[in-house]
Enzyme design. Structure first.
Site, mmCIF file in Angstrom:
data_model
loop_
_atom_site.group_PDB
_atom_site.id
_atom_site.type_symbol
_atom_site.label_atom_id
_atom_site.label_comp_id
_atom_site.label_asym_id
_atom_site.label_seq_id
_atom_site.Cartn_x
_atom_site.Cartn_y
_atom_site.Cartn_z
ATOM 1 N N CYS A 79 0.745 -1.060 -0.145
ATOM 2 C CA CYS A 79 -0.147 0.000 -0.089
ATOM 3 C C CYS A 79 0.836 1.536 0.070
ATOM 4 C CB CYS A 79 -1.070 -0.065 1.143
ATOM 5 S SG CYS A 79 -2.547 1.121 0.877
ATOM 6 N N HIS A 166 -3.566 -5.369 0.669
ATOM 7 C CA HIS A 166 -3.384 -5.899 2.200
ATOM 8 C C HIS A 166 -3.352 -7.343 1.987
ATOM 9 C CE1 HIS A 166 -2.812 -2.020 4.372
ATOM 10 N NE2 HIS A 166 -3.721 -1.416 3.435
ATOM 11 N N GLU A 168 -2.254 -9.443 4.197
ATOM 12 C CA GLU A 168 -2.150 -9.890 5.571
ATOM 13 C C GLU A 168 -3.553 -9.902 6.102
ATOM 14 O OE1 GLU A 168 -1.732 -5.332 5.742
ATOM 15 O OE2 GLU A 168 -1.240 -6.837 4.402
#
Length: 508
Positions: A79, A166, A168
Protein backbone atom coordinates in the site's frame (compact mmCIF):
# COMPACT_ATOMS: atom_id res chain seq x y z
CA UNK A 1 20.73 -18.00 14.36
CA UNK A 2 17.27 -17.56 12.86
CA UNK A 3 16.91 -15.69 9.59
CA UNK A 4 14.41 -12.86 9.80
CA UNK A 5 12.22 -10.42 7.92
CA UNK A 6 12.28 -6.76 8.97
CA UNK A 7 9.07 -4.73 8.75
CA UNK A 8 9.36 -0.95 8.37
CA UNK A 9 6.39 0.45 10.28
CA UNK A 10 4.82 3.58 8.81
CA UNK A 11 1.87 3.53 11.19
CA UNK A 12 -0.56 1.19 9.44
CA UNK A 13 -3.28 -0.37 11.57
CA UNK A 14 -2.32 -3.67 9.93
CA UNK A 15 1.44 -3.70 10.65
CA UNK A 16 1.19 -6.15 13.57
CA UNK A 17 -1.01 -8.37 11.42
CA UNK A 18 1.72 -8.59 8.77
CA UNK A 19 4.13 -9.77 11.45
CA UNK A 20 1.68 -12.34 12.79
CA UNK A 21 1.11 -13.77 9.30
CA UNK A 22 4.87 -14.13 8.82
CA UNK A 23 5.24 -15.86 12.20
CA UNK A 24 2.46 -18.27 11.13
CA UNK A 25 4.84 -19.34 8.35
CA UNK A 26 7.41 -20.24 11.05
CA UNK A 27 9.65 -17.35 10.05
CA UNK A 28 10.95 -14.85 12.60
CA UNK A 29 10.28 -11.16 11.96
CA UNK A 30 10.65 -7.82 13.73
CA UNK A 31 8.78 -4.52 13.47
CA UNK A 32 10.83 -1.31 13.53
CA UNK A 33 9.62 2.31 13.16
CA UNK A 34 10.58 3.74 9.77
CA UNK A 35 12.63 6.51 11.43
CA UNK A 36 14.63 4.02 13.53
CA UNK A 37 15.11 1.32 10.95
CA UNK A 38 18.21 -0.80 11.65
CA UNK A 39 21.07 -1.48 9.26
CA UNK A 40 20.91 -4.79 7.42
CA UNK A 41 22.73 -7.71 9.00
CA UNK A 42 23.56 -11.13 7.51
CA UNK A 43 20.51 -12.74 9.16
CA UNK A 44 18.05 -10.36 7.41
CA UNK A 45 16.64 -12.06 4.33
CA UNK A 46 14.00 -9.50 3.33
CA UNK A 47 12.20 -6.24 4.15
CA UNK A 48 8.50 -5.34 4.06
CA UNK A 49 7.50 -1.67 3.97
CA UNK A 50 4.11 -1.23 5.63
CA UNK A 51 1.07 0.84 4.83
CA UNK A 52 0.42 4.21 6.45
CA UNK A 53 -2.38 6.69 7.18
CA UNK A 54 -0.12 9.30 5.52
CA UNK A 55 0.09 10.24 1.83
CA UNK A 56 3.29 10.47 -0.21
CA UNK A 57 1.79 13.67 -1.63
CA UNK A 58 2.05 15.39 1.77
CA UNK A 59 4.95 17.83 2.08
CA UNK A 60 6.20 16.13 5.23
CA UNK A 61 5.32 12.56 4.35
CA UNK A 62 7.26 9.89 6.28
CA UNK A 63 10.30 8.52 4.47
CA UNK A 64 13.13 6.05 4.95
CA UNK A 65 16.41 5.39 3.14
CA UNK A 66 15.13 2.83 0.66
CA UNK A 67 18.44 2.87 -1.23
CA UNK A 68 20.04 1.29 1.84
CA UNK A 69 18.00 -1.87 1.28
CA UNK A 70 17.08 -1.95 -2.44
CA UNK A 71 19.07 -4.55 -4.33
CA UNK A 72 20.65 -5.90 -1.15
CA UNK A 73 17.66 -7.99 0.02
CA UNK A 74 14.21 -8.57 -1.49
CA UNK A 75 11.74 -5.78 -0.68
CA UNK A 76 7.93 -5.78 -0.63
CA UNK A 77 6.06 -2.47 -0.38
CA UNK A 78 2.47 -2.79 0.87
CA UNK A 79 0.00 0.00 0.00
CA UNK A 80 1.83 3.16 1.18
CA UNK A 81 5.06 1.17 0.89
CA UNK A 82 4.33 0.51 -2.79
CA UNK A 83 3.40 4.15 -3.40
CA UNK A 84 6.59 5.32 -1.69
CA UNK A 85 8.71 3.04 -3.89
CA UNK A 86 7.03 4.40 -7.03
CA UNK A 87 7.05 8.04 -5.90
CA UNK A 88 10.74 8.09 -4.89
CA UNK A 89 11.72 6.69 -8.28
CA UNK A 90 9.85 9.22 -10.40
CA UNK A 91 6.41 7.63 -10.53
CA UNK A 92 3.16 9.55 -10.09
CA UNK A 93 0.82 9.07 -7.13
CA UNK A 94 -2.55 10.83 -7.26
CA UNK A 95 -5.76 10.87 -5.23
CA UNK A 96 -7.96 7.95 -6.22
CA UNK A 97 -10.76 8.90 -8.64
CA UNK A 98 -12.99 6.23 -7.18
CA UNK A 99 -13.23 4.84 -3.65
CA UNK A 100 -10.64 2.08 -3.23
CA UNK A 101 -11.72 0.47 0.03
CA UNK A 102 -12.92 -3.09 0.52
CA UNK A 103 -12.89 -6.18 -1.65
CA UNK A 104 -11.62 -6.20 -5.23
CA UNK A 105 -10.59 -8.98 -7.64
CA UNK A 106 -7.41 -9.48 -9.64
CA UNK A 107 -8.42 -9.42 -13.30
CA UNK A 108 -4.88 -9.62 -14.70
CA UNK A 109 -1.77 -11.34 -13.31
CA UNK A 110 1.62 -11.41 -15.02
CA UNK A 111 3.42 -14.72 -14.44
CA UNK A 112 6.02 -14.14 -11.70
CA UNK A 113 7.26 -15.62 -8.43
CA UNK A 114 5.22 -13.28 -6.18
CA UNK A 115 1.89 -14.44 -7.65
CA UNK A 116 2.82 -18.09 -8.15
CA UNK A 117 -0.27 -20.34 -7.63
CA UNK A 118 -2.55 -17.33 -7.11
CA UNK A 119 -5.54 -17.59 -9.49
CA UNK A 120 -7.25 -14.94 -11.56
CA UNK A 121 -10.19 -13.30 -9.78
CA UNK A 122 -8.47 -13.81 -6.43
CA UNK A 123 -10.05 -11.49 -3.84
CA UNK A 124 -7.82 -8.73 -2.44
CA UNK A 125 -8.53 -6.10 0.22
CA UNK A 126 -8.01 -2.47 -0.78
CA UNK A 127 -7.66 0.35 1.75
CA UNK A 128 -6.15 3.50 0.27
CA UNK A 129 -7.08 7.02 -0.75
CA UNK A 130 -4.20 7.45 -3.24
CA UNK A 131 -3.30 5.35 -6.24
CA UNK A 132 -0.21 4.89 -8.42
CA UNK A 133 -1.16 6.64 -11.66
CA UNK A 134 2.16 6.23 -13.45
CA UNK A 135 5.09 3.91 -12.77
CA UNK A 136 8.78 4.63 -13.48
CA UNK A 137 10.35 3.18 -16.61
CA UNK A 138 12.13 0.30 -14.86
CA UNK A 139 8.92 -0.80 -13.12
CA UNK A 140 6.66 -3.50 -14.57
CA UNK A 141 2.96 -3.98 -13.76
CA UNK A 142 2.35 -7.57 -12.61
CA UNK A 143 -1.28 -7.44 -11.39
CA UNK A 144 -4.41 -5.37 -11.94
CA UNK A 145 -7.99 -5.11 -10.68
CA UNK A 146 -10.86 -3.71 -12.71
CA UNK A 147 -10.40 -0.30 -11.06
CA UNK A 148 -6.71 -0.29 -10.11
CA UNK A 149 -4.32 -0.49 -13.05
CA UNK A 150 -1.23 -0.80 -10.85
CA UNK A 151 -2.38 -3.33 -8.26
CA UNK A 152 1.16 -4.76 -8.14
CA UNK A 153 4.53 -4.08 -9.73
CA UNK A 154 8.08 -5.42 -9.86
CA UNK A 155 11.27 -3.45 -10.45
CA UNK A 156 13.19 -4.95 -13.35
CA UNK A 157 16.38 -6.90 -12.53
CA UNK A 158 15.85 -6.87 -8.76
CA UNK A 159 13.59 -8.57 -6.23
CA UNK A 160 11.69 -5.41 -5.28
CA UNK A 161 7.90 -5.52 -5.40
CA UNK A 162 4.94 -3.31 -4.57
CA UNK A 163 1.29 -4.15 -4.02
CA UNK A 164 -1.59 -1.71 -3.45
CA UNK A 165 -3.68 -4.17 -1.44
CA UNK A 166 -3.32 -5.82 1.98
CA UNK A 167 -2.36 -9.52 1.80
CA UNK A 168 -2.23 -9.81 5.60
CA UNK A 169 -5.99 -9.47 6.19
CA UNK A 170 -8.21 -12.53 5.93
CA UNK A 171 -10.37 -10.76 3.30
CA UNK A 172 -7.50 -11.25 0.81
CA UNK A 173 -8.25 -14.85 -0.09
CA UNK A 174 -4.72 -15.73 -1.25
CA UNK A 175 -2.86 -13.18 0.84
CA UNK A 176 -1.07 -15.75 2.97
CA UNK A 177 0.11 -17.54 -0.19
CA UNK A 178 1.48 -14.26 -1.57
CA UNK A 179 3.40 -13.63 1.66
CA UNK A 180 4.69 -17.20 1.56
CA UNK A 181 5.84 -16.69 -2.04
CA UNK A 182 7.72 -13.55 -1.02
CA UNK A 183 9.24 -14.88 2.20
CA UNK A 184 10.00 -18.49 1.34
CA UNK A 185 10.47 -18.49 -2.44
CA UNK A 186 11.89 -15.01 -3.09
CA UNK A 187 13.66 -14.26 0.23
CA UNK A 188 14.54 -17.95 0.76
CA UNK A 189 13.94 -17.71 4.52
CA UNK A 190 14.24 -20.91 6.54
CA UNK A 191 10.97 -21.85 8.25
CA UNK A 192 12.52 -22.80 11.59
CA UNK A 193 10.79 -20.38 14.01
CA UNK A 194 8.75 -23.04 15.83
CA UNK A 195 7.44 -23.39 19.41
CA UNK A 196 9.81 -26.32 20.03
CA UNK A 197 12.82 -24.34 18.80
CA UNK A 198 11.77 -21.32 20.88
CA UNK A 199 11.45 -23.41 24.05
CA UNK A 200 14.85 -25.08 23.67
CA UNK A 201 16.69 -21.89 22.74
CA UNK A 202 15.00 -19.78 25.43
CA UNK A 203 15.75 -22.27 28.21
CA UNK A 204 19.39 -22.47 27.11
CA UNK A 205 19.65 -18.66 26.98
CA UNK A 206 18.03 -18.29 30.42
CA UNK A 207 20.43 -20.82 31.92
CA UNK A 208 23.37 -18.90 30.45
CA UNK A 209 22.08 -15.47 31.50
CA UNK A 210 20.80 -16.27 34.99
CA UNK A 211 23.09 -19.13 36.05
CA UNK A 212 22.63 -19.50 39.83
CA UNK A 213 20.95 -16.11 40.42
CA UNK A 214 17.66 -15.80 42.29
CA UNK A 215 14.68 -14.54 40.26
CA UNK A 216 11.30 -13.27 41.50
CA UNK A 217 8.13 -13.28 39.35
CA UNK A 218 4.64 -11.99 40.01
CA UNK A 219 2.08 -14.50 38.75
CA UNK A 220 -1.41 -13.39 37.76
CA UNK A 221 -3.04 -16.66 36.78
CA UNK A 222 -2.98 -15.56 33.15
CA UNK A 223 -1.32 -17.14 30.14
CA UNK A 224 1.68 -14.82 29.77
CA UNK A 225 3.01 -14.93 33.32
CA UNK A 226 2.32 -18.68 33.55
CA UNK A 227 4.28 -19.51 30.39
CA UNK A 228 7.12 -17.22 31.50
CA UNK A 229 7.17 -19.00 34.87
CA UNK A 230 7.45 -22.49 33.39
CA UNK A 231 10.25 -21.45 31.03
CA UNK A 232 12.17 -19.96 33.95
CA UNK A 233 11.42 -22.98 36.14
CA UNK A 234 12.81 -25.31 33.45
CA UNK A 235 15.95 -23.16 33.34
CA UNK A 236 16.68 -22.41 37.02
CA UNK A 237 14.31 -24.57 39.09
CA UNK A 238 13.90 -23.52 42.72
CA UNK A 239 15.89 -20.34 42.14
CA UNK A 240 12.66 -18.94 40.70
CA UNK A 241 10.39 -17.55 43.42
CA UNK A 242 6.82 -16.84 42.30
CA UNK A 243 4.41 -14.55 44.16
CA UNK A 244 0.66 -14.70 43.54
CA UNK A 245 -1.22 -11.81 45.14
CA UNK A 246 -4.93 -12.03 45.97
CA UNK A 247 -6.15 -8.46 45.46
CA UNK A 248 -9.74 -9.36 46.28
CA UNK A 249 -10.71 -8.56 42.70
CA UNK A 250 -10.27 -11.98 41.13
CA UNK A 251 -13.04 -14.30 40.00
CA UNK A 252 -14.79 -16.35 42.67
CA UNK A 253 -12.46 -18.98 44.20
CA UNK A 254 -9.88 -18.18 41.53
CA UNK A 255 -7.04 -17.49 43.97
CA UNK A 256 -7.28 -20.94 45.58
CA UNK A 257 -7.87 -22.80 42.29
CA UNK A 258 -5.02 -21.16 40.38
CA UNK A 259 -2.62 -21.42 43.33
CA UNK A 260 -3.30 -25.15 43.48
CA UNK A 261 -2.73 -25.48 39.72
CA UNK A 262 0.62 -23.74 40.01
CA UNK A 263 1.71 -26.05 42.83
CA UNK A 264 0.84 -29.09 40.71
CA UNK A 265 3.10 -27.62 38.03
CA UNK A 266 6.01 -27.78 40.46
CA UNK A 267 6.48 -24.04 40.87
CA UNK A 268 8.06 -22.52 43.96
CA UNK A 269 5.14 -20.20 44.76
CA UNK A 270 3.78 -18.16 47.64
CA UNK A 271 0.18 -16.94 47.79
CA UNK A 272 -0.43 -13.60 49.51
CA UNK A 273 -3.86 -12.55 50.80
CA UNK A 274 -3.86 -8.75 50.46
CA UNK A 275 -7.58 -8.17 49.89
CA UNK A 276 -8.00 -5.75 52.80
CA UNK A 277 -5.15 -3.53 51.60
CA UNK A 278 -6.65 -3.22 48.12
CA UNK A 279 -10.17 -2.56 49.40
CA UNK A 280 -8.84 0.17 51.73
CA UNK A 281 -6.95 1.87 48.88
CA UNK A 282 -10.02 1.72 46.63
CA UNK A 283 -12.51 3.03 49.17
CA UNK A 284 -14.48 5.95 47.74
CA UNK A 285 -12.75 5.89 44.32
CA UNK A 286 -15.03 5.91 41.25
CA UNK A 287 -12.79 7.24 38.47
CA UNK A 288 -11.41 4.31 36.42
CA UNK A 289 -7.91 5.74 36.13
CA UNK A 290 -7.73 6.48 39.86
CA UNK A 291 -8.82 2.92 40.58
CA UNK A 292 -6.14 1.51 38.28
CA UNK A 293 -3.42 3.65 39.84
CA UNK A 294 -4.48 2.72 43.38
CA UNK A 295 -4.41 -0.98 42.49
CA UNK A 296 -1.01 -0.61 40.83
CA UNK A 297 0.49 1.17 43.82
CA UNK A 298 -0.75 -1.37 46.35
CA UNK A 299 0.42 -4.24 44.15
CA UNK A 300 3.91 -2.74 43.92
CA UNK A 301 4.05 -2.25 47.70
CA UNK A 302 2.81 -5.78 48.46
CA UNK A 303 5.03 -7.41 45.86
CA UNK A 304 8.08 -5.44 46.99
CA UNK A 305 7.46 -6.38 50.61
CA UNK A 306 7.17 -10.07 49.78
CA UNK A 307 10.19 -10.01 47.46
CA UNK A 308 12.32 -8.55 50.25
CA UNK A 309 11.58 -11.66 52.32
CA UNK A 310 13.56 -13.62 49.72
CA UNK A 311 17.35 -13.40 50.05
CA UNK A 312 19.78 -12.48 47.26
CA UNK A 313 17.19 -11.64 44.59
CA UNK A 314 18.97 -10.35 41.48
CA UNK A 315 16.28 -10.43 38.78
CA UNK A 316 12.65 -9.47 38.29
CA UNK A 317 10.92 -11.63 35.67
CA UNK A 318 7.94 -10.26 33.73
CA UNK A 319 5.52 -11.75 31.21
CA UNK A 320 5.94 -8.87 28.75
CA UNK A 321 5.00 -9.91 25.20
CA UNK A 322 5.96 -8.44 21.82
CA UNK A 323 2.96 -6.09 21.32
CA UNK A 324 3.93 -4.34 24.59
CA UNK A 325 7.40 -3.72 23.17
CA UNK A 326 6.08 -2.54 19.80
CA UNK A 327 3.70 -0.02 21.39
CA UNK A 328 6.50 1.50 23.46
CA UNK A 329 8.53 2.29 20.31
CA UNK A 330 5.67 3.01 17.90
CA UNK A 331 5.92 5.37 14.96
CA UNK A 332 4.50 8.28 16.95
CA UNK A 333 6.08 7.34 20.27
CA UNK A 334 4.16 5.68 23.09
CA UNK A 335 0.47 5.45 22.29
CA UNK A 336 -1.91 8.00 23.77
CA UNK A 337 -3.01 6.84 27.18
CA UNK A 338 -6.45 5.28 26.90
CA UNK A 339 -5.96 3.54 30.23
CA UNK A 340 -2.98 2.69 32.41
CA UNK A 341 -1.25 -0.54 31.48
CA UNK A 342 -1.78 -3.26 34.04
CA UNK A 343 1.77 -4.66 33.92
CA UNK A 344 3.96 -4.06 36.95
CA UNK A 345 5.67 -0.97 35.57
CA UNK A 346 7.38 0.80 38.45
CA UNK A 347 8.71 -2.34 40.10
CA UNK A 348 12.14 -2.42 38.41
CA UNK A 349 13.01 1.12 39.54
CA UNK A 350 11.69 0.57 43.04
CA UNK A 351 13.37 -2.79 43.55
CA UNK A 352 16.69 -2.03 41.81
CA UNK A 353 16.60 -5.38 40.01
CA UNK A 354 17.63 -6.44 36.55
CA UNK A 355 14.66 -7.44 34.36
CA UNK A 356 14.27 -10.66 32.40
CA UNK A 357 11.41 -11.01 29.90
CA UNK A 358 11.48 -14.44 28.22
CA UNK A 359 8.38 -13.80 26.08
CA UNK A 360 9.17 -10.36 24.71
CA UNK A 361 9.54 -11.63 21.12
CA UNK A 362 6.16 -13.43 21.03
CA UNK A 363 2.61 -12.50 20.07
CA UNK A 364 -0.26 -13.76 22.24
CA UNK A 365 -1.14 -16.69 20.01
CA UNK A 366 2.53 -17.73 19.96
CA UNK A 367 2.63 -17.64 23.77
CA UNK A 368 -0.23 -20.16 23.84
CA UNK A 369 1.59 -22.36 21.29
CA UNK A 370 4.70 -22.29 23.47
CA UNK A 371 2.54 -23.11 26.50
CA UNK A 372 1.17 -26.18 24.72
CA UNK A 373 4.73 -27.22 23.88
CA UNK A 374 5.51 -26.94 27.62
CA UNK A 375 2.42 -29.07 28.50
CA UNK A 376 0.96 -26.35 30.71
CA UNK A 377 -2.40 -27.13 32.31
CA UNK A 378 -5.11 -26.35 29.71
CA UNK A 379 -7.22 -24.76 32.48
CA UNK A 380 -4.61 -22.00 32.66
CA UNK A 381 -3.52 -22.00 29.03
CA UNK A 382 -7.06 -21.68 27.63
CA UNK A 383 -8.30 -19.13 30.16
CA UNK A 384 -9.92 -16.03 28.77
CA UNK A 385 -7.86 -12.86 29.18
CA UNK A 386 -8.64 -11.11 32.45
CA UNK A 387 -7.84 -7.44 33.15
CA UNK A 388 -4.97 -6.68 35.53
CA UNK A 389 -7.16 -4.50 37.78
CA UNK A 390 -9.64 -7.38 37.84
CA UNK A 391 -13.25 -6.79 38.81
CA UNK A 392 -12.45 -3.20 39.86
CA UNK A 393 -13.01 -2.12 36.26
CA UNK A 394 -16.08 -4.33 35.88
CA UNK A 395 -17.75 -2.55 38.78
CA UNK A 396 -18.63 0.91 37.51
CA UNK A 397 -18.29 3.40 40.34
CA UNK A 398 -16.82 2.79 43.77
CA UNK A 399 -15.68 -0.62 45.01
CA UNK A 400 -17.02 -2.42 48.08
CA UNK A 401 -16.61 -6.05 49.15
CA UNK A 402 -20.38 -6.44 48.77
CA UNK A 403 -20.31 -5.31 45.13
CA UNK A 404 -17.35 -7.61 44.44
CA UNK A 405 -19.31 -10.53 45.87
CA UNK A 406 -22.31 -9.77 43.65
CA UNK A 407 -20.17 -9.62 40.49
CA UNK A 408 -18.26 -12.76 41.44
CA UNK A 409 -21.51 -14.71 41.86
CA UNK A 410 -22.98 -13.47 38.56
CA UNK A 411 -19.69 -13.97 36.72
CA UNK A 412 -19.37 -17.53 38.03
CA UNK A 413 -22.83 -18.36 36.65
CA UNK A 414 -22.02 -16.84 33.24
CA UNK A 415 -18.60 -18.51 32.85
CA UNK A 416 -19.78 -21.88 34.22
CA UNK A 417 -22.67 -21.98 31.75
CA UNK A 418 -20.35 -21.04 28.85
CA UNK A 419 -18.24 -24.05 29.78
CA UNK A 420 -21.10 -26.50 30.41
CA UNK A 421 -22.82 -25.52 27.13
CA UNK A 422 -19.58 -25.95 25.15
CA UNK A 423 -19.34 -22.26 24.25
CA UNK A 424 -16.34 -21.19 26.34
CA UNK A 425 -13.69 -21.88 23.69
CA UNK A 426 -15.74 -20.05 21.05
CA UNK A 427 -15.48 -16.87 23.12
CA UNK A 428 -12.24 -14.87 23.40
CA UNK A 429 -13.21 -12.98 26.54
CA UNK A 430 -16.31 -12.82 28.70
CA UNK A 431 -17.42 -11.31 31.98
CA UNK A 432 -20.10 -9.49 33.92
CA UNK A 433 -20.19 -5.72 34.46
CA UNK A 434 -22.06 -4.20 37.41
CA UNK A 435 -23.77 -0.93 36.50
CA UNK A 436 -24.08 2.02 38.93
CA UNK A 437 -27.84 2.09 38.39
CA UNK A 438 -30.84 0.41 39.93
CA UNK A 439 -34.06 -0.51 38.19
CA UNK A 440 -37.59 -1.45 39.15
CA UNK A 441 -38.53 -5.10 39.01
CA UNK A 442 -41.20 -7.50 40.20
CA UNK A 443 -40.17 -10.63 42.08
CA UNK A 444 -43.06 -12.68 43.41
CA UNK A 445 -45.71 -10.24 44.52
CA UNK A 446 -43.21 -7.56 45.50
CA UNK A 447 -41.72 -4.65 43.62
CA UNK A 448 -37.92 -4.53 43.77
CA UNK A 449 -35.42 -1.77 43.19
CA UNK A 450 -32.14 -3.54 42.59
CA UNK A 451 -28.97 -3.57 40.50
CA UNK A 452 -28.50 -4.25 36.80
CA UNK A 453 -25.61 -6.17 35.23
CA UNK A 454 -24.27 -6.41 31.70
CA UNK A 455 -23.06 -9.63 30.07
CA UNK A 456 -20.06 -9.05 27.80
CA UNK A 457 -18.68 -11.71 25.43
CA UNK A 458 -16.45 -11.00 22.44
CA UNK A 459 -14.60 -12.80 19.69
CA UNK A 460 -11.09 -11.60 18.84
CA UNK A 461 -7.61 -12.76 17.89
CA UNK A 462 -5.42 -10.43 19.91
CA UNK A 463 -7.74 -7.88 21.50
CA UNK A 464 -6.80 -5.15 19.02
CA UNK A 465 -10.26 -5.46 17.46
CA UNK A 466 -13.23 -7.49 18.68
CA UNK A 467 -16.79 -8.35 17.70
CA UNK A 468 -19.60 -9.24 20.08
CA UNK A 469 -20.49 -12.91 20.24
CA UNK A 470 -23.82 -14.00 18.78
CA UNK A 471 -24.62 -16.36 21.65
CA UNK A 472 -27.83 -18.43 21.36
CA UNK A 473 -30.92 -16.68 22.70
CA UNK A 474 -31.86 -19.72 24.77
CA UNK A 475 -28.43 -19.66 26.40
CA UNK A 476 -28.67 -15.95 27.22
CA UNK A 477 -32.14 -16.52 28.65
CA UNK A 478 -30.82 -19.25 30.96
CA UNK A 479 -27.88 -17.07 32.12
CA UNK A 480 -30.25 -14.17 32.84
CA UNK A 481 -32.73 -16.40 34.66
CA UNK A 482 -30.05 -18.04 36.82
CA UNK A 483 -28.40 -14.74 37.77
CA UNK A 484 -31.67 -13.04 38.72
CA UNK A 485 -32.88 -16.06 40.71
CA UNK A 486 -29.61 -16.92 42.45
CA UNK A 487 -27.78 -13.61 43.00
CA UNK A 488 -29.43 -11.45 45.63
CA UNK A 489 -29.38 -7.78 44.63
CA UNK A 490 -29.74 -8.20 40.83
CA UNK A 491 -33.09 -7.92 39.06
CA UNK A 492 -32.05 -7.04 35.50
CA UNK A 493 -29.56 -8.55 32.99
CA UNK A 494 -28.66 -6.99 29.62
CA UNK A 495 -26.30 -8.09 26.82
CA UNK A 496 -23.66 -5.82 25.27
CA UNK A 497 -23.69 -5.92 21.44
CA UNK A 498 -20.94 -3.34 20.86
CA UNK A 499 -17.84 -4.09 18.80
CA UNK A 500 -14.30 -2.76 19.20
CA UNK A 501 -13.92 -0.22 17.71
CA UNK A 502 -15.80 1.99 18.47
CA UNK A 503 -16.34 0.50 21.95
CA UNK A 504 -13.65 -1.24 24.02
CA UNK A 505 -13.82 -4.79 25.36
CA UNK A 506 -13.93 -3.67 28.98
CA UNK A 507 -16.22 -0.87 30.10
CA UNK A 508 -13.52 1.01 32.00
Amino acid sequence: MHQKILIADFGSQYTQLIARRIRELNVYCEIHPFHHFPALTPDVCGVIISGSPSSVRDDNHPEMDIDAIRGKVPVLGVCYGAQLLAFKNGGEVLPSKIREYGRAHLVAIEKNELFESIPLNSTVWMSHGDTIAKIPAEFKIIAQTSDVKVAAFKIENESTYGIQFHPEVTHSSDGKKLLENFIVTICKCRQDWTPAAFVNETIDNLKSKLQNDVVVLGLSGGVDSSVAAILLHRAIGKNLHCIFVDNGLLRRNEFEQVLESYRHMGLNIKGVDAKSKFYSALKGLSDPEEKRKAIGKVFIDVFDEEAHRITNVKWLAQGTIYPDIIESVSVKGPSATIKSHHNVGGLPDKMKLKVVEPLNTLFKDEVRSVGRQLNIDPLILNRHPFPGPGLAIRILGDITPEKVDIVQQADEIFISLLKSEGLYNDVWQAGVILLPVQSVGVMGDERTYEKAVVLRAVQSVDGMTADWCHLPHAFLAKVSNDIINKVKGINRVVYDISSKPPATIEWE
